[in-house]
Each structure stands twice: as C-alpha cells, then as structure tokens.
Write a protein that holds these residues in place. Structure first.
Motif, PDB file in Angstrom:
ATOM      1  N   ASN A   1      54.959 -68.995  92.872  1.00 19.08           N
ATOM      2  CA  ASN A   1      53.705 -68.467  92.358  1.00 19.08           C
ATOM      3  C   ASN A   1      53.763 -66.946  92.441  1.00 19.08           C
ATOM      4  N   LEU A   2      53.875 -66.341  91.281  1.00 20.67           N
ATOM      5  CA  LEU A   2      54.052 -64.887  91.251  1.00 20.67           C
ATOM      6  C   LEU A   2      52.748 -64.166  91.565  1.00 20.67           C
ATOM      7  N   SER A   3      51.626 -64.806  91.322  1.00 25.14           N
ATOM      8  CA  SER A   3      50.344 -64.167  91.652  1.00 25.14           C
ATOM      9  C   SER A   3      50.177 -64.043  93.156  1.00 25.14           C
ATOM     10  N   SER A   4      50.534 -65.112  93.857  1.00 26.85           N
ATOM     11  CA  SER A   4      50.347 -65.081  95.313  1.00 26.85           C
ATOM     12  C   SER A   4      51.618 -64.684  96.048  1.00 26.85           C
TER      13      SER A   4
ATOM     14  N   PHE B   1      73.766 -76.055  92.879  1.00 25.07           N
ATOM     15  CA  PHE B   1      74.525 -75.963  94.135  1.00 25.07           C
ATOM     16  C   PHE B   1      73.664 -75.394  95.266  1.00 25.07           C
ATOM     17  N   ALA B   2      72.616 -74.671  94.871  1.00 26.12           N
ATOM     18  CA  ALA B   2      71.693 -74.154  95.883  1.00 26.12           C
ATOM     19  C   ALA B   2      70.672 -75.218  96.279  1.00 26.12           C
ATOM     20  N   GLY B   3      70.749 -76.353  95.618  1.00 19.53           N
ATOM     21  CA  GLY B   3      69.895 -77.468  96.023  1.00 19.53           C
ATOM     22  C   GLY B   3      68.634 -77.672  95.198  1.00 19.53           C
ATOM     23  N   TRP B   4      68.585 -77.064  94.011  1.00 17.74           N
ATOM     24  CA  TRP B   4      67.351 -77.161  93.211  1.00 17.74           C
ATOM     25  C   TRP B   4      67.613 -77.757  91.839  1.00 17.74           C
ATOM     26  N   ASP B   5      66.739 -78.690  91.438  1.00 17.51           N
ATOM     27  CA  ASP B   5      66.801 -79.192  90.061  1.00 17.51           C
ATOM     28  C   ASP B   5      66.121 -78.217  89.116  1.00 17.51           C
ATOM     29  N   MET B   6      65.045 -77.620  89.558  1.00 19.36           N
ATOM     30  CA  MET B   6      64.347 -76.672  88.688  1.00 19.36           C
ATOM     31  C   MET B   6      63.503 -75.688  89.493  1.00 19.36           C
ATOM     32  N   VAL B   7      63.151 -74.628  88.809  1.00 17.67           N
ATOM     33  CA  VAL B   7      62.267 -73.628  89.402  1.00 17.67           C
ATOM     34  C   VAL B   7      61.087 -73.453  88.444  1.00 17.67           C
ATOM     35  N   ILE B   8      59.891 -73.593  88.969  1.00 15.69           N
ATOM     36  CA  ILE B   8      58.685 -73.392  88.156  1.00 15.69           C
ATOM     37  C   ILE B   8      58.076 -72.048  88.542  1.00 15.69           C
ATOM     38  N   PHE B   9      57.932 -71.179  87.555  1.00 14.14           N
ATOM     39  CA  PHE B   9      57.268 -69.900  87.790  1.00 14.14           C
ATOM     40  C   PHE B   9      55.855 -69.984  87.231  1.00 14.14           C
ATOM     41  N   GLU B  10      54.894 -69.586  88.040  1.00 13.24           N
ATOM     42  CA  GLU B  10      53.514 -69.594  87.552  1.00 13.24           C
ATOM     43  C   GLU B  10      52.808 -68.307  87.961  1.00 13.24           C
ATOM     44  N   GLY B  11      51.701 -68.031  87.264  1.00 14.29           N
ATOM     45  CA  GLY B  11      50.943 -66.817  87.564  1.00 14.29           C
ATOM     46  C   GLY B  11      51.629 -65.581  87.019  1.00 14.29           C
ATOM     47  N   ARG B  12      51.282 -64.471  87.596  1.00 16.45           N
ATOM     48  CA  ARG B  12      51.872 -63.203  87.162  1.00 16.45           C
ATOM     49  C   ARG B  12      51.864 -62.238  88.349  1.00 16.45           C
ATOM     50  N   ALA B  13      52.966 -61.589  88.563  1.00 15.45           N
ATOM     51  CA  ALA B  13      53.051 -60.656  89.687  1.00 15.45           C
ATOM     52  C   ALA B  13      52.331 -59.359  89.332  1.00 15.45           C
ATOM     53  N   ALA B  14      51.778 -58.712  90.335  1.00 10.79           N
ATOM     54  CA  ALA B  14      51.056 -57.468  90.107  1.00 10.79           C
ATOM     55  C   ALA B  14      52.010 -56.337  89.729  1.00 10.79           C
ATOM     56  N   SER B  15      53.224 -56.421  90.221  1.00 14.28           N
ATOM     57  CA  SER B  15      54.232 -55.407  89.893  1.00 14.28           C
ATOM     58  C   SER B  15      55.573 -56.111  89.755  1.00 14.28           C
TER      59      SER B  15
ATOM     60  N   LYS C   1      55.424 -62.135  83.097  1.00 16.77           N
ATOM     61  CA  LYS C   1      55.053 -62.495  84.470  1.00 16.77           C
ATOM     62  C   LYS C   1      55.517 -61.436  85.464  1.00 16.77           C
ATOM     63  N   ASN C   2      56.026 -60.358  84.918  1.00 17.00           N
ATOM     64  CA  ASN C   2      56.583 -59.299  85.767  1.00 17.00           C
ATOM     65  C   ASN C   2      57.760 -59.785  86.597  1.00 17.00           C
ATOM     66  N   LEU C   3      58.466 -60.743  86.035  1.00 19.54           N
ATOM     67  CA  LEU C   3      59.651 -61.273  86.706  1.00 19.54           C
ATOM     68  C   LEU C   3      60.881 -60.742  85.985  1.00 19.54           C
ATOM     69  N   LYS C   4      61.648 -59.928  86.652  1.00 18.91           N
ATOM     70  CA  LYS C   4      62.798 -59.283  86.016  1.00 18.91           C
ATOM     71  C   LYS C   4      64.047 -60.150  86.067  1.00 18.91           C
ATOM     72  N   ALA C   5      64.284 -60.801  87.183  1.00 16.62           N
ATOM     73  CA  ALA C   5      65.572 -61.484  87.329  1.00 16.62           C
ATOM     74  C   ALA C   5      65.495 -62.583  88.380  1.00 16.62           C
ATOM     75  N   VAL C   6      66.456 -63.471  88.295  1.00 13.12           N
ATOM     76  CA  VAL C   6      66.648 -64.490  89.325  1.00 13.12           C
ATOM     77  C   VAL C   6      68.112 -64.425  89.751  1.00 13.12           C
ATOM     78  N   VAL C   7      68.314 -64.230  91.036  1.00 10.28           N
ATOM     79  CA  VAL C   7      69.660 -64.181  91.593  1.00 10.28           C
ATOM     80  C   VAL C   7      69.853 -65.450  92.396  1.00 10.28           C
ATOM     81  N   VAL C   8      70.893 -66.203  92.094  1.00 11.52           N
ATOM     82  CA  VAL C   8      71.061 -67.454  92.825  1.00 11.52           C
ATOM     83  C   VAL C   8      72.466 -67.586  93.372  1.00 11.52           C
ATOM     84  N   ARG C   9      72.529 -68.077  94.602  1.00 11.90           N
ATOM     85  CA  ARG C   9      73.799 -68.358  95.247  1.00 11.90           C
ATOM     86  C   ARG C   9      73.646 -69.702  95.935  1.00 11.90           C
ATOM     87  N   GLY C  10      74.501 -70.629  95.543  1.00 10.09           N
ATOM     88  CA  GLY C  10      74.413 -71.968  96.110  1.00 10.09           C
ATOM     89  C   GLY C  10      75.723 -72.382  96.747  1.00 10.09           C
TER      90      GLY C  10
END
Lengths: 421, 618, 103, 156
Positions: B11-14, B103-117, B195-204
């Motif tokens: 939740n990017l808002s919170s 490999f990091a253990g996730w089937d999916m990632v849900i992004f919701e809301g919007r980040a303030a920055s 959503k003010n989300l620039k990137a996702v970095v993942v290492r599994g």
C-alpha cells in the motif's frame, strides 16, 4: 635423504605430503608437540560452537593417513637444534638427525603483561586443550569477557554467543579486526555485534584483572570501569614459536626470516607457516602472515626447495582473510588499506551491512575488502595475484565495485583469446 | 504446487508491505499471471475508476510455471486498468524479473494507493521494503537501474523500472525490466509512475520447489523442449532471425501497414529487415545484430541484441549508445520504420534503444509519430509545434527528434505522449488515428490479413497482435494454413487463438512456444507442476473464462460492442498494392459470427448463460 | 545472370527452347542459395516457360522441407500445387522462406 | 578417459537453464542463486559467459582446506566438497583464485561444481551446446588453467 619437520600444523602437513609427492623415497619425520593427531586451529571455533567433534578439527581424517604415506609422526617438543651436527634435540633429551630441516612450529597465543593475567579462569583460545576449558566454563548466563577483537576473537564470538553467555568484548584499537578493516568496515562489524546483543568496548584497554566474588573475576579498564567476569578469554595476539632456535645462528626477527625458497639464513634449514617471516606478495616486505592459505603454500614451496633445490623463487604470498563474525562475513586481500597514489572504489550500505572496497594501483587491483559478500570472493585474490591490467574495467569498477566477477571474467577471456591467437 | 501461494500487498499510501495467502480457489479457476491477477483486479477495484488515480491497482504477477525449467517459464505480467484504453491492461514481459520474484517467494505483488513522494520497492526474499526514490525520479530506466544496482550492491538483483516518459504522463509508458525487456503495451508504466512508484528491485534466493509431480514435470518439460528444438520455427528460424524475419514476409503478402496505414507495402522494407540487421555495415564491417539472447529458461532465444552504427547521426556524439541493447523486434521495427516511412535501420535501432532506456511502447510511439506525420502533411501540425522540425514521412531525423522529445516528455513530446487517438483529436483529425479502443495497431494490415482485423477489434486491451495471433495460421501456416484474404471461418479461429493465448499467458509461458507447441504439449507441463488435473480442455476453458472476465470488466468500465471497431480507413479505403489490392477489412461480416461463437448477445455482451457456464465473478 | 535455359526434347526429337524472366527472392537462411548477381535477397532469373515451383526450388538447391512459405506475388502456393506448371508468368515474383515466425 | 565441462560462450544465449538444472540437481529445487554454474551477462557487449569450476590441477580450494573436506573424485577428477566434514570456515573461498567455490549461507557449508558425479545436469540442460561434457583433452580448459597458473606461487 631424511627430512625432519618440526611441527604438525597445516604448513608441516602440506610440506610433508608434497615431499612425498616429489620424492617417494625420502624419509620424513614430522615432530608433533601436542599429543593429538595434527589438527587445524581454524576449525576450533566450530568445535566450540558444537558443530563438530574434536576429530572434526583434524587436518587429515584417516587415522592411518600419514602412516600410509610413509610419513613418520613423532610426538615430542623440540628444545633446540644444532646446525653443525644437523640434529634436533627434544625436550626428553633425545635427538633426531636430519639432512634437511623444516621449522614449522607455528605460533602461540600470548597474554598481555597485566596484573592478574595468570589468574585461574583467564584463558587463551588457541589449542584444543584451551577449547575444552572454555567449553567447560562458558556456561549459559555466565559473564564472559573477550579481550581482543582480532581474527581469533571475532571468530569465536559466534560460539560464545551460541553458548548464551553475557559477553563483553574489549578491544584496544578503535575498531574491530583492525588488521583487516578500515574504520568504516571495522565499525560496521562492531555495529553488527552490538545489534546481536554483544557489548563491545573499543579503544579500551584492560588495566588489570582481580579476583572478584567467589570464583568470579573483576576486570578493570583504562576507562575506569570494573566488569565482573566468570571467564576471561585472552585473544590479544600470537607470537611465532622461535624460542628454541636461540643460539642456532638462524636469523630471527618477528619470526624466522625466510627467503624466496623458504630457506633460513642457515644452510639446509627452512621455515614455513606461522613461524616464518616470508615475503609478502604485495609489498615485497617480509613479515609473518599467520594465515592458513599461506601456511599451506609455504609448506609446498619449502618441500620443493628441500627436494629439488632452489629452482623456483616464490613471488610472495597474498595476505588474505575471511572472517565470520556472528554470521557477518568479511574478507580482505592484499593491500586492502590502499597504496600511495592509488585509487579507491568503495560502496557502503550500513543498513544492510554490505561493504566493498577495492584498491587500485594504476589499472591493477592491489587490494580489496568486503562485508556481506559470499559469491565469487576468490576472484579478488585472482585479480590481485595475476596483477592483470584491468583496462576499461578499472573505470567500470570505480563506478560499481560489485562488478568484480565480470571484470575478472572479461580479463580471463581476453587472456584466453590471446593464448589461442 | 508451483505457486508459492503467497502474495505481497504494497500500500503506497500508507507505506505498508504485507504478506497474504494466495487465493487458491481463484488459482484453480484462473491459473496465474494474466488470469489470476485480473481476477484480483475485478474483485478489488472499481472498473470505472480513474486509471491514473489512487483507486486503480497495479499487479505484477507470475504464473505457476514462472521460475521453473519449463521452456520460456520466465514470464510475468503487469495488470491494471489502462490509461490509454480505459480497459483492462495486461502487459507481458520476459527477461529475468518474473522468475526472480518467484525465487523470492512471491506469486504476485499488488500495488495500491499512491505514495506522497517517489518510492521504490525492494524485495529480498520475504523482506519487502519501500524506500525513498527522490534521487531516481527524473532518471531514465538505464540510469536508475545502475543506481539501484550500486546501492543494493548486488549484481544479481533484477530490476523493473519506469522511465522519464512514464513520469511525464506518456500514456503508453512501459515497465522495463532487465534493461530491455518490457511490459510494453497499454501504459502500464504510466500507471506505475502515477503511484509514484519508480522501480522494483528483487532478489530471490529461496528458490522454487512445490512442483506437484517432480518426476513427471522433469519428463514433460524435457519433452516440450525437444519439440521446440526439433521444430524448424522455434528450433532454427526464431533463434537465427528473430521476429524481424517477418518484415519481408508481411511486406510480400501485402499486409505491411505503411505511412500511418495508408499503404500496405513499404518500398524500404528490405532495408529494415532481419536480413539487413545481419549485413555488415560500411563503417566498421560489423552487422547491427550482435547475437540472440534468451529470457529466463527460454530454449528458443528469439531476442535480438544489437548495436547502432557509431557513425550514424543519431549517436555519433553519444558514446553512451555505443553499447548493445535489445532489438530490433518486428513490431517495434515496423512501427518505427514502415509506419513512419523511415527505412534507416540505425535510426530505428536508436529509437528502439530510447524505448528501452525510457520505457516507451515502441508500437504506440511509432504509430503516434506516424499519425503526427500525417497531421503534419495535411498542415494540422506545423513547424510551430515541432520546434522547426519537418515532421515528414520518411525523415529519420524527425523520427529521432520525436522519440527523444517523447522520452523526456518535453515540448511536442508531451503531445506525442498522449497517443495517436488523443493527438489526432486534439489536432482535429480523429480519422488519422489508427487505433482500437485508443490503442495503436501493431504490424499487420487487416485488409491483407482478415483474421487480424477481427482480432484487433475484439481484443480486450485494444489493438494488439498478442491477443489472438491469427497471422500464425493465415500467413505462416501454423498450425495450418488459412487464406489471409478470406474472412470465412475467421471468427472461430480468432476465438480459439484468443482463449489459448489467455491460458498460455496465465501459465507463465511465452506465447511463442505455440509456434511449435499445441495445448496438448502445454497442458501436461501445467498438470505436472500444479495440483489437480490440467487437461487440454481445462486449459482452453480457463482461457475462455479469462477472456470473458476481461470482457465483463471492460463492460463495467464503460466499453460496449461499439468499441469492437476498426478505423474507417481500414473499413473503407481499399488496399492499394499487393495481393490485398482493392480489399477492405470485412469486419462487419466477421463480428456477428464471432459474438455468436463467444455466446454473447448481438451487441457484444456476455450473456447470463455464458457468465454462468464459465463461473465468472459477480 | 545465371542462365536457366532448358532444352525440352519432344518424343519426335524436336527441340524446344523457351524461357521467361521472373524475380526470385530467397529469404532468411535461404539467402545464401541465390545466384551471385543477387542484390540482398532478390535475383532476376530465367525459368522455363512451364517450370513448376518445385523445379525451381530444386534447381536452386532449396531443400523442399525448407521451402515452407512459397508465395507468387504475395499469394501462398500450397505444397500440392508446387508441381503444377503454368502458375508463373513473365515478371512474377517468387518468394520463398524456410519455416519462420515472429510477432 | 576423464571428461570435462567444455564451455563455449559464443553459443550461450543466457537462458539460465544450466543454473536451474544445477540447482535442481543439487538443491532439489529451482534456485539459480544456489547454482554452481553461473552465467555472466555482459549486457553492454551482448555476451553471455557461463562460468564454473575448471577442476584445476592445483586445487587451491582443496589445499587450503584445513579439515580435509575437499577430495578428488577418483572417477571424474572433480574436487568434491564433503559436506559432513566441511566446517564452513570459508578459507577455500578466498584461496580459489577463480572464485568458483562459494559459501552457502543457508547450509553453512561451501559448495562447488562436482560434475554431478559424471553426468553434469548443466550440460544436459543446455539447449545450445554452449556447455558440453567432453574428453578432457578437447576442452580448452588448459587455457583457463594457464590463466589461473599466473596465480600460482611458482610452485608448479
């Protein structure tokens, strides 16, 4: 040809085995001071933590290993040598004659000259015997003080923490493992330990140790603090075992000074391992490296020199260390502290305890250190020791030192192409 | 079971990251990736929401075969409501990011809301953390990738990122992973940036176990790889020439849309073809094409890896582009080339690099520039808008200028970033927009390949080749040859391709496998990986269920049968060259047949009966 | 230009010689099989008036299984029709690909 | 005749089937991060280079091991880590100048390529024959070894 090796540690065993490989007919006697099969001090922390039995520390696992190879293992402590008559005198006054002699007597943990250092419950952590005593006394809930946060100190931290003691580390230097870390990395290791619930006092000296209440001790520091302790472990340093060589005419400095063939100043006498003050690959200076890989390489070079003569000079050994401090893995190689006029590439991530530092002279890697890195760390040695010009990869590594393996492979491939051209 | 059975909700808002169990009932009905993530979107969002508002959600989803050794099992999708089409968006990407997420253990990632920055998300196995990304904002994907890689001190980290185009509101911005693979279509990158989300970095480093029947899986995936290796298309054609081999094919069959789809053949096609990519250049004797590269686990390896001629005007003073990057691929090469009338292969490669670097869908970019060129030709746009640049068909300089401006969202680049539909509306010529549901066409003219007209018009994400690639049958003869100029029988063909593709996407596989594999090759791999019986029939039913679910989502978002349309040009202006000369798209004939085959009403609504039969939500 | 003149000898011994000019395009891996006068993937060739597609395919050493997409002026000719003569006329374009795909 | 892994980077497409196969064989799951073979992606150069232990004669790892946990496999010539003897001291990881023996933080032991006992899974999985398992003489590994020999302390 009778080769006598004084000592039974990694350098001695490496030398003995190589001698047999090079000359199966040679007679080899290995003199072991401790009354146990040759073992590795490197493995003691894992014995302390309970992962292995004492047998797990043995350098060779087959009980008949040395016998099968035709290497005589004799228990006894050398008390002196006589180069004139080419013989070694033992503590029981018996003598062994040699044609060529290898001194591989290693080092001994020292205790600083402070009041109370000889009290009961103040121990080194060096031999298997020390380890047994520590296991007995470091009971859960007991107060343990570790003097010295060098390699040995750090590596036994985990086993002490695992024994659930109340642990305080007291280190004179301003950071942990000062012999392989700059202040950034040393401080990160300290922070890591503190985070794990270990009390770490740096820039602090133990002034004296007094008997406290009951069997406990009271440790006083130069900062005015008195800390109660049930056990004090002293890991403040080691000294090469050279005392028995007094009067032999062998040139001794910090250790037995050896040349590029592991030869000492006296004909037919060689030295290897922690006792030897050999050439450092990076500086060309001679000093005691006291690390496992160097001990093994020393043994190998000495064996060659003793069997085949002085044919190939050693370019010196790369100083390197790997340390696991309560799960935080650190490495250092060569001139990790840098060289005059060199360049440095450094990445710091304090939050995640990750660190890498590369030191260059022109476009050659001359030193490196890292925290939290476990993959392909050996290429740091490879790049330093091959002194390969990095070319454009120097700039890439300056921008991002984590691309080390790529840089190494790019160089190896270029070499490969050159060879096939 | 091949699913990790875990999803990460951010939740990017919170600013919170929480773990949730995956809804396994839904996984049984929708498999994974495209299907399963859309099921979550349907459940959790209002289809009428503002695509760029905080109520839209964005899901990065893997399939059950993502991360396994099944060939091509490295795909992931980005699912959300599209700002370009206002319909459901699902953009599929290869590379290595999807497998790493698994490999990091996730089937999916849900992004919701919007980040303030600006923020970015790092995932290191179970540990997910949002970090400030103020320093990354305003940077290209390539710059940000380097900064993140350095910061995380991990050469093995996999990164998905949006570029400056997305930040500037370009409506067809992509999410780029692994520097040059992209979830490209429908503006999923725009939603991520909104959503003010620039990137996702993942290492599994946890890896993926959980295979239902490991022995059967090993056997069936090995058999599948053998089929791909022995098939001439997937074993030889695609690795050697890549998708770009189609440039000459489609031109020859007279279905290569040219100059904003006014013509159906391009005189310069050979200059920008796969064959041309392999020709040595004059300057240094090297071809543009360096090698072929694979996505995770892919045994086909169709990807092109190329360089630009260093002496070319676009890069001669820019050494940062003297590197290798992904491309050219056929759809991108077409949109940037024939559709704009440009036959300069280095210009195309350069613009394609810009699409990688700043995350733009090259299909939409090229098509939008083509529309702008037509507007310029008619005088609706003049040099007053274009900083003095003559935005003419065939001008490589104009193409490069337009792409640079759009990448950075500067000046007229902001207009170009609106996409063809909005651009043409703004400048008074909506008829110049070659779009369906607001999304630009890919590289097949519906007048020359009839089935594609129907596939485009009914695609749930707007004009798209990856929602029912009847070209396979109509041109390439896979699985069997049908006549591209014939509209009879295409309704059934389109439906079958659409449903099969939905199932393949949802499994985590690449649709290119279907050049060699049938569902009979795919179902056993899914069956061995996943609990329960996964027959060919069930896979097709899952595909049909997904298609209808997407259709119902779009209906709730306000789309109707009237949106199943094609631009008037393709319906009224006959092709003027090649085998299709004199023909228009026979959509009006095919559409009712299609609705019937789908079990929909005559106006294109899912009937209650079909809804019931497929067990659709709501 | 490679001469593809063929001599046909009728049962009565009469010799007939006639040919026409067409454009041959061989793409992808087949490009190497084009005559040396080819520019990129295109060559002008002479073929016998009643040449079949298979006869041309064979004479340019295109393995038949690699003559997957065979188009005359952009229109696909199925395998069964490739033994049929009379499909080609002067100035036609014959384009051939091995099995390829993309998208 | 002893066999070796032969690596031809020019044929590698970077698909990581080898890494998957290696991890499946050795860890029982798909987990490239635990693979003993690693494909390096030289992105800017458009080059993929698979890389693993060359089973070098010098066997720095084996010689540096303080507890005799690395032994020569008489059948394949590979240098194998005996997991129950390895104490996890990591000395081998710094001693190996190739960087091809690595510490596995989850097991607390080191891991390296052991040629899968003579049937390497990576070679089996490689779709392009970039990795093959062939007679040792034919591999060109000697070139890689020559490179590494520069590291040797002039003892061989």
């Amino acid at each position: 040809m009778h080769h006598v090796i004084i000592g039974a540690g990694p350098a001695a065993v490496s030398a003995a085995e190589h001698m047999k490989k090079l000359d199966a007919r040679s007679e080899i006697t290995m003199l072991a001071a401790e009354n146990v099969p040759p073992y590795s001090r490197m493995a003691i922390p894992y014995f302390l933590v309970g992962n292995i039995t004492p047998e797990g520390t043995y350098l060779r696992k087959n009980a008949d290993h040395f016998e099968n190879l035709g290497i005589n293992v004799r228990h006894g402590r050398a008390s002196s040598i006589d180069p004139q008559s080419k013989s070694v005198k033992l503590a029981d006054d018996s003598t062994i004659a040699y044609d060529k002699l290898l001194v591989a007597t290693g080092a001994t943990a020292t205790k600083p000259p402070i009041p109370g250092i000889d009290l009961d419950n103040v121990h080194n952590c060096w031999s298997l015997a020390d380890a047994h005593k520590i296991i007995e006394k470091a009971t859960p809930g007991s107060n343990v003080i570790l003097m010295g946060a060098g390699f040995i100190g750090c590596i036994i931290l985990e086993s002490l923490a695992a024994r659930k003691v109340n642990l305080t580390v007291i280190e004179m230097e301003n950071r942990m493992v000062s012999r392989m870390t700059n202040s950034v990395m040393g401080t990160m290791i300290k922070d890591w330990c503190v985070d794990k619930g270990i009390r770490v006092l740096t820039s602090t000296k133990v002034d004296r140790i007094d008997p406290g209440q009951g069997s406990a001790l009271s440790v006083s520091t130069n900062t005015g603090e008195s800390i109660a302790a049930d056990l004090v472990i002293c890991a403040t340093g080691v000294r090469s075992n050279t005392a028995f060589l007094e009067g032999s005419g062998i040139n001794i400095d910090m250790g037995v000074v050896v040349g590029d063939y592991m030869e000492t100043s006296v004909t037919d006498i060689y030295a290897a391992g922690d006792v030897a003050q050999g050439k450092d690959f990076s500086t060309g200076d001679y000093y005691v490296q006291a690390i496992q890989p160097t001990a093994v390489e020393h043994g190998k070079i000495a064996a060659q020199s003793m069997v085949n003569g002085h044919v190939t000079a050693s370019p010196g050994n790369v100083n390197m260390n790997v340390l696991d401090t309560v799960g935080l893995i650190s490495t250092s190689f060569g001139m990790w502290m840098g060289v005059d006029g060199g360049d440095e590439s450094e990445l710091v991530d304090k939050e995640n305890y990750q660190y890498i530092n590369l030191q260059f002279k022109d476009d050659v890697l001359v030193g490196a250190s890292s925290l939290g890195m476990t993959q392909h760390v050996g290429v740091m040695r490879g790049l330093i020791q091959t002194a390969s010009p990095l070319g454009e990869w120097k700039d890439k590594l300056m921008a991002n030192p984590t691309r080390l393996s790529e840089a190494y492979l790019a160089g190896a491939q270029a070499q490969d192409q050159k060879n096939s051209a | 079971m091949s699913w990790t059975k875990k999803l990460l909700r951010v939740n990017l808002s919170s600013g919170t990251c929480t773990e949730e169990p995956l809804n396994m009932q839904w996984a049984n009905d929708y498999l994974g990736q495209r299907g399963l993530a859309t099921r979550y979107i349907v459940e959790e969002t209002d289809p009428a929401c503002d695509p760029l508002g905080p109520d839209n959600k964005l899901i990065m989803a893997t399939g059950p075969l993502t991360g396994t050794m099944a060939s091509t099992g490295g795909r992931y999708s980005v699912i959300c409501k599209s700002p370009l089409t206002n319909a459901i968006a699902c953009s599929n990407s290869g590379g290595f990011f999807g497998a790493e997420l698994k490999f990091a253990g996730w089937d999916m990632v849900i992004f919701e809301g919007r980040a303030a920055s600006p923020m970015y998300l790092s995932i290191e196995n179970e540990k997910a953390t949002l970090h400030a990304a103020d320093d990354l904002w305003g940077k290209s994907v390539w710059e940000a990738d380097g900064m993140l890689r350095t910061k995380h001190q991990d050469p093995q980290a996999r990164i998905a990122c949006v570029g400056r185009s997305a930040e500037q509101g370009c409506l067809y911005a992509a999410v780029v992973n692994d520097l040059h693979r992209a979830a490209g279509r429908s503006g999923v990158g725009t939603v991520m940036a909104s959503k003010n989300l620039k990137a996702v970095v993942v290492r599994g480093t946890l890896g993926l176990g959980n295979i239902d029947n490991p022995e059967a899986f090993a056997a069936t995936t090995k058999a599948g790889k053998a089929v791909l290796a022995e098939n001439a298309v997937t074993g030889q054609g695609l690795p050697a020439y890549g998708t770009q081999v189609l440039m000459n094919v489609i031109n020859e069959v007279g279905a290569l849309p040219t100059r904003n789809m006014r013509e159906t053949t391009f005189e310069g096609a050979a200059n920008v073809s796969a064959e041309a990519m392999a020709e040595p250049r004059k300057s240094d004797g090297k071809p543009n094409l360096t090698t072929n590269g694979a996505c995770y686990a892919c045994t086909i390896a169709c990807g092109r890896i190329s360089t630009i001629d260093r002496t070319h005007f676009s890069v001669k003073d820019k050494p940062e582009y003297w590197i290798n990057s992904g491309g050219l691929e056929y759809e991108a090469a077409w949109a940037l080339g024939p559709d704009t009338g440009v036959d300069d292969i280095d210009a195309l490669t350069y613009v394609n690099f810009l699409c990688n670097e700043d995350g733009m869908d090259p299909i939409s970019l090229g098509s939008t520039i083509a529309a702008a060129m037509e507007l310029f030709e008619t005088g609706a746009i003049t040099t007053a808008q274009t900083d003095g640049v003559e935005l003419k068909f065939g001008s490589a300089e104009a193409l490069c200028w337009a792409a640079e401006a759009t990448a950075k969202g500067e000046g007229f680049g902001r207009d170009l970033g609106m996409g063809s539909k909005r651009l043409c509306e703004k400048y008074g010529h909506p008829e110049f927009s070659m779009t369906v549901k607001g999304q630009e066409f890919p590289a097949y003219d519906p007048r020359g390949i009839q089935g594609m007209g129907l596939a485009y018009s009914t695609s749930n994400r707007g004009a798209c080749h990856l929602r029912g690639y009847t070209v396979a049958s109509e041109v390439l003869g896979i699985p069997e040859k049908t006549d591209p100029l014939e509209s009879d029988g295409k309704a059934g063909l389109v439906k079958a391709f659409q449903d099969a593709t939905a199932a393949v996407d949802s499994a985590g596989l690449c649709v290119f496998t279907t050049f060699a594999w049938t569902m009979d090759d795919i179902a056993p791999q899914v069956d061995a990986a996943c609990a329960g019986d996964w027959s060919t029939e069930r896979m097709m039913e899952v595909g049909e269920r997904i298609w209808n679910m997407e259709r119902e989502y779009n209906a709730k978002a306000g789309l109707t049968g009237a949106d199943d349309n094609l631009p008037a040009r393709l319906l009224n202006e006959p092709a003027n060259s090649g085998p299709a000369t004199g023909r228009v798209s026979e959509l009006a004939k095919m559409l009712p047949e299609y609705y019937e085959a789908r079990g929909w009403t005559a106006d294109g609504s899912v009937t209650a009966e079909t809804h019931q039969r497929l067990g659709l939500p709501g | 230009m490679r001469k593809h003149k063929t001599r046909r000898i009728a049962p009565d011994g009469a010799v007939a010689e006639s040919f026409m000019q067409i454009t041959l395009k061989l793409f992808a891996t087949l490009g190497d099989l084009l005559p040396s006068n080819a520019v990129r993937n295109v060559a002008t060739i002479n073929v016998d008036d009643d040449a079949t597609l298979h006869s041309i395919i064979d004479s340019y050493r295109v393995p038949r299984e690699l003559a997957h997409l065979v188009l005359i002026n952009g229109v696909f000719v199925c395998d069964a029709d490739r033994d049929q003569s009379g499909l080609l006329k002067e100035g036609d374009v014959l384009a051939i690909w091995p099995p390829v795909a993309g998208g | 005749m002893q066999k070796s892994l032969h690596i031809d980077p020019a044929k590698c497409t970077g698909c990581l089937q080898c890494e998957s196969a290696c991890s499946l064989e050795n860890e029982g799951i798909f987990n490239p991060s635990k693979s003993r073979i690693k494909v390096f992606n030289f992105h800017d150069e458009g080059r993929f280079v698979p890389y693993t232990c060359t089973q070098c004669d010098e066997a720095w790892c084996m010689q540096a091991c303080p507890v005799d946990a690395i032994v020569i496999n008489a059948e394949t010539g590979s240098k194998d880590v005996l997991e129950d003897i390895c104490v996890g001291c990591k000395v081998c990881t710094i001693a190996c100048p190739f960087g091809t023996i690595n510490y596995n933080t989850s097991s607390g032991k080191v891991v390296k390529c052991d040629l899968c006992g003579g049937d390497p899974a990576c070679a089996d999985a490689c779709p392009t024959q970039a990795i093959t398992y062939v007679d040792a003489n034919a591999t060109g590994l000697d070139k890689m070894r020559a490179w590494a020999a520069k590291t040797d302390n002039a003892t061989s």
